[in-house]
Write an enzyme that holds these catalytic residues in place. Structure first.
Site, PDB file in Angstrom:
ATOM      1  CG  ASP A   1      -1.857   1.149   1.408  1.00  0.00           C
ATOM      2  OD1 ASP A   1      -2.896   1.275   0.580  1.00  0.00           O
ATOM      3  OD2 ASP A   1      -1.501   2.051   1.963  1.00  0.00           O
TER       4      ASP A   1
ATOM      5  CE1 TYR B   1       0.709   7.748   3.254  1.00  0.00           C
ATOM      6  CE2 TYR B   1       0.767   5.344   2.229  1.00  0.00           C
ATOM      7  CZ  TYR B   1       0.180   6.378   2.776  1.00  0.00           C
ATOM      8  OH  TYR B   1      -1.040   6.099   3.207  1.00  0.00           O
TER       9      TYR B   1
ATOM     10  CE  LYS C   1      -3.893   4.651   0.515  1.00  0.00           C
ATOM     11  NZ  LYS C   1      -2.290   4.749   0.840  1.00  0.00           N
TER      12      LYS C   1
ATOM     13  CG  HIS D   1      -4.351   9.803   0.383  1.00  0.00           C
ATOM     14  ND1 HIS D   1      -2.755   9.839   0.331  1.00  0.00           N
ATOM     15  CD2 HIS D   1      -4.579   9.237   1.654  1.00  0.00           C
ATOM     16  CE1 HIS D   1      -2.625   9.376   1.267  1.00  0.00           C
ATOM     17  NE2 HIS D   1      -3.283   8.995   2.037  1.00  0.00           N
TER      18      HIS D   1
HETATM   19  P1  NDP Z   1      -0.232   0.696  11.866  1.00  0.00           P
HETATM   20  O1  NDP Z   1      -1.553   0.368  12.723  1.00  0.00           O
HETATM   21  O2  NDP Z   1       0.073  -0.387  10.772  1.00  0.00           O
HETATM   22  O3  NDP Z   1       0.792   0.718  13.165  1.00  0.00           O
HETATM   23  C1  NDP Z   1       2.177   0.776  12.740  1.00  0.00           C
HETATM   24  C2  NDP Z   1       3.211   0.725  13.931  1.00  0.00           C
HETATM   25  O4  NDP Z   1       3.088  -0.525  14.531  1.00  0.00           O
HETATM   26  C3  NDP Z   1       4.531   1.136  13.492  1.00  0.00           C
HETATM   27  O5  NDP Z   1       4.989   2.142  14.389  1.00  0.00           O
HETATM   28  C4  NDP Z   1       5.138  -0.159  13.442  1.00  0.00           C
HETATM   29  O6  NDP Z   1       6.437  -0.024  13.899  1.00  0.00           O
HETATM   30  C5  NDP Z   1       4.384  -0.989  14.534  1.00  0.00           C
HETATM   31  N1  NDP Z   1       4.268  -2.437  14.347  1.00  0.00           N
HETATM   32  C6  NDP Z   1       4.082  -2.970  13.078  1.00  0.00           C
HETATM   33  N2  NDP Z   1       3.855  -4.378  13.579  1.00  0.00           N
HETATM   34  C7  NDP Z   1       4.000  -4.556  14.606  1.00  0.00           C
HETATM   35  C8  NDP Z   1       3.980  -5.725  15.592  1.00  0.00           C
HETATM   36  N3  NDP Z   1       3.803  -6.826  15.174  1.00  0.00           N
HETATM   37  N4  NDP Z   1       4.348  -5.501  17.018  1.00  0.00           N
HETATM   38  C9  NDP Z   1       4.576  -4.298  17.394  1.00  0.00           C
HETATM   39  N5  NDP Z   1       4.700  -3.291  16.745  1.00  0.00           N
HETATM   40  C10 NDP Z   1       4.167  -3.189  15.380  1.00  0.00           C
HETATM   41  O7  NDP Z   1      -0.533   1.946  11.464  1.00  0.00           O
HETATM   42  P2  NDP Z   1      -0.270   3.111  10.191  1.00  0.00           P
HETATM   43  O8  NDP Z   1      -0.922   4.240  10.511  1.00  0.00           O
HETATM   44  O9  NDP Z   1       1.003   3.036   9.720  1.00  0.00           O
HETATM   45  O10 NDP Z   1      -1.422   2.198   9.081  1.00  0.00           O
HETATM   46  C11 NDP Z   1      -0.895   1.076   8.171  1.00  0.00           C
HETATM   47  C12 NDP Z   1      -0.715   1.714   6.754  1.00  0.00           C
HETATM   48  O11 NDP Z   1      -2.249   2.087   6.420  1.00  0.00           O
HETATM   49  C13 NDP Z   1      -0.017   2.798   6.689  1.00  0.00           C
HETATM   50  O12 NDP Z   1       1.306   2.627   6.552  1.00  0.00           O
HETATM   51  C14 NDP Z   1      -0.753   3.198   5.066  1.00  0.00           C
HETATM   52  O13 NDP Z   1      -0.088   2.497   4.017  1.00  0.00           O
HETATM   53  C15 NDP Z   1      -2.095   3.224   5.428  1.00  0.00           C
HETATM   54  N6  NDP Z   1      -2.829   4.379   5.839  1.00  0.00           N
HETATM   55  C16 NDP Z   1      -3.782   4.862   4.978  1.00  0.00           C
HETATM   56  C17 NDP Z   1      -4.278   5.892   5.490  1.00  0.00           C
HETATM   57  C18 NDP Z   1      -5.459   6.641   4.427  1.00  0.00           C
HETATM   58  O14 NDP Z   1      -5.816   7.778   4.485  1.00  0.00           O
HETATM   59  N7  NDP Z   1      -5.774   6.065   3.320  1.00  0.00           N
HETATM   60  C19 NDP Z   1      -4.115   6.876   6.414  1.00  0.00           C
HETATM   61  C20 NDP Z   1      -3.274   6.033   7.543  1.00  0.00           C
HETATM   62  C21 NDP Z   1      -2.680   4.912   7.256  1.00  0.00           C
HETATM   63  P3  NDP Z   1       7.889  -0.890  13.069  1.00  0.00           P
HETATM   64  O15 NDP Z   1       7.728   0.065  11.699  1.00  0.00           O
HETATM   65  O16 NDP Z   1       8.951  -0.247  13.903  1.00  0.00           O
HETATM   66  O17 NDP Z   1       7.637  -2.141  13.000  1.00  0.00           O
END
Ligand code: NDP
Length: 318
Positions: free
Chosen positions: A53, A58, A86, A119
């Protein structure tokens, strides 16, 4: 149509067009410079992810593109990947849609996208500040923008089109005039923001839902929530796996972000087990429901408008 099917080793959901979207994808928002490439490569080549995604906003699509190219050089076929991107708010102008997609395709080094999403349902100037001033939020001609998105499908530059962050009223407006219906609404979804209303509407209208921020995006600390951790300990899974499995069992695809190859692999281990009904129900009953990604900083200007409150922005779905 929402039936989850096993295709190879990876579960997928069927979109209204008949294409399949993988039930799990890798999020790339805040995927750090110089780590994003490695994360995407690890996800695709080592962990077996097939959905990435992305978004122009980004700022890391070039790294994603390099990783995808390297992954395909190992023998993974383009048609086996599912790449989403997006259209950013500043490009919600019918004259800009195609050039925005072409920029994204160039950065990703791809000939087509599997899914192209609006988006946010707000049209802004390129230089919009946070919050935007009154003049930086522009009128949105959604139907004309959507028509341009439809043309991208006709030209085979994208296979499916959809939206993000659309409320029921906004989807209703869109559905009235579309030739190609939105295949996907990508929205925030985790136990602390179930988004039941939009999920119900989308299911009834055969619009697939993708859960973004499925782990609570750090802000809610859902990964350390006592209910989540207790269930995880009981069934010997990690909190992240429990949250991702909850999303998939709701019939939605999930796109957790991680830059850690270890957590990327961990998050993929959700296809050979299920949450028991009682655990699923517990996770579906969190009392405090609150959006994390409410768009306030991006779009709301209480003094100047035009969007003065979250209530108005989310059409009451707050
Ligand atoms: P998430 O809910 O995916 O959480 C991400 C966080 O969790 C990061 O800090 C990551 O750290 C940590 N993490 C990941 N896996 C684990 C695990 N197994 N255990 C503990 N910590 C973990 O948040 P996002 O807000 O990034 O949402 C995911 C995706 O959704 C985005 O990256 C984007 O692609 C999309 N998105 C779309 C939006 C829209 O408007 N359409 C808005 C927001 C998000 P680390 O990297 O260090 O593992």
């Amino acid at each position: 149509m929402k039936e989850m099917a096993e295709v190879g080793e990876l579960a997928t959901f069927k979109l209204p067009t008949g294409h399949h979207i993988p039930a799990l994808g890798l999020g790339t928002w805040k995927s750090e410079p110089n780590k994003c490439r490695e994360a995407v490569y690890a996800a695709v080549v080592e962990a077996g992810y097939r959905h990435i995604d992305c978004a122009d906003k980004y700022g890391n699509q070039e790294e994603v593109g390099e990783a995808l190219k390297a992954a395909m050089e190992t023998g993974i076929a383009r048609q086996d990947l599912f790449v989403t991107s997006k259209l950013w708010c500043a490009d919600l102008d019918p004259m800009k849609v195609k050039q925005a997609l072409e920029k994204t395709l160039h950065e990703l080094q791809l000939e087509y996208l599997d899914l192209y999403l609006i988006h946010w349902p707000v049209h802004t100037t390129v230089d919009a500040s946070r919050p935007p001033s009154k003049d930086q939020v522009l009128p949105l001609d959604l139907n004309s923008v959507w028509r341009e998105m439809e043309k991208l499908v006709e030209e085979k530059l994208v296979r499916d089109i959809g939206v993000c962050n659309f409320t029921v009223p906004k989807l209703e407006v869109l559905l009235k005039t579309t030739t190609i219906k939105p295949a996907v609404n990508q929205v925030e979804m985790h136990p602390g923001w179930r988004n039941d209303k939009i999920l119900d509407f989308c299911k009834r209208h055969h619009i697939h839902v993708t859960a973004y921020s499925p782990l609570g995006s750090q802000a809610t600390d859902e990964l350390h929530d006592p209910t989540v951790t207790q269930i995880a300990e009981k069934i010997r899974k990690t909190p992240g796996q429990v949250l991702i499995r909850w999303a998939i069992q709701r019939g939605v695809s999930a796109i957790p972000k991680s830059s850690s190859p270890h957590r990327i692999k961990e998050n993929m281990q959700v296809f050979d087990w299920k949450l028991a009904a009682e655990d699923f129900e517990t996770l579906s009953s969190f009392q405090n429901q609150k959006r994390v990604q409410d768009g306030y900083i991006l779009f709301i200007n209480p003094e100047e408008g035009p969007l003065r409150s979250l209530e108005e922005f989310w059409d009451g779905e707050i």
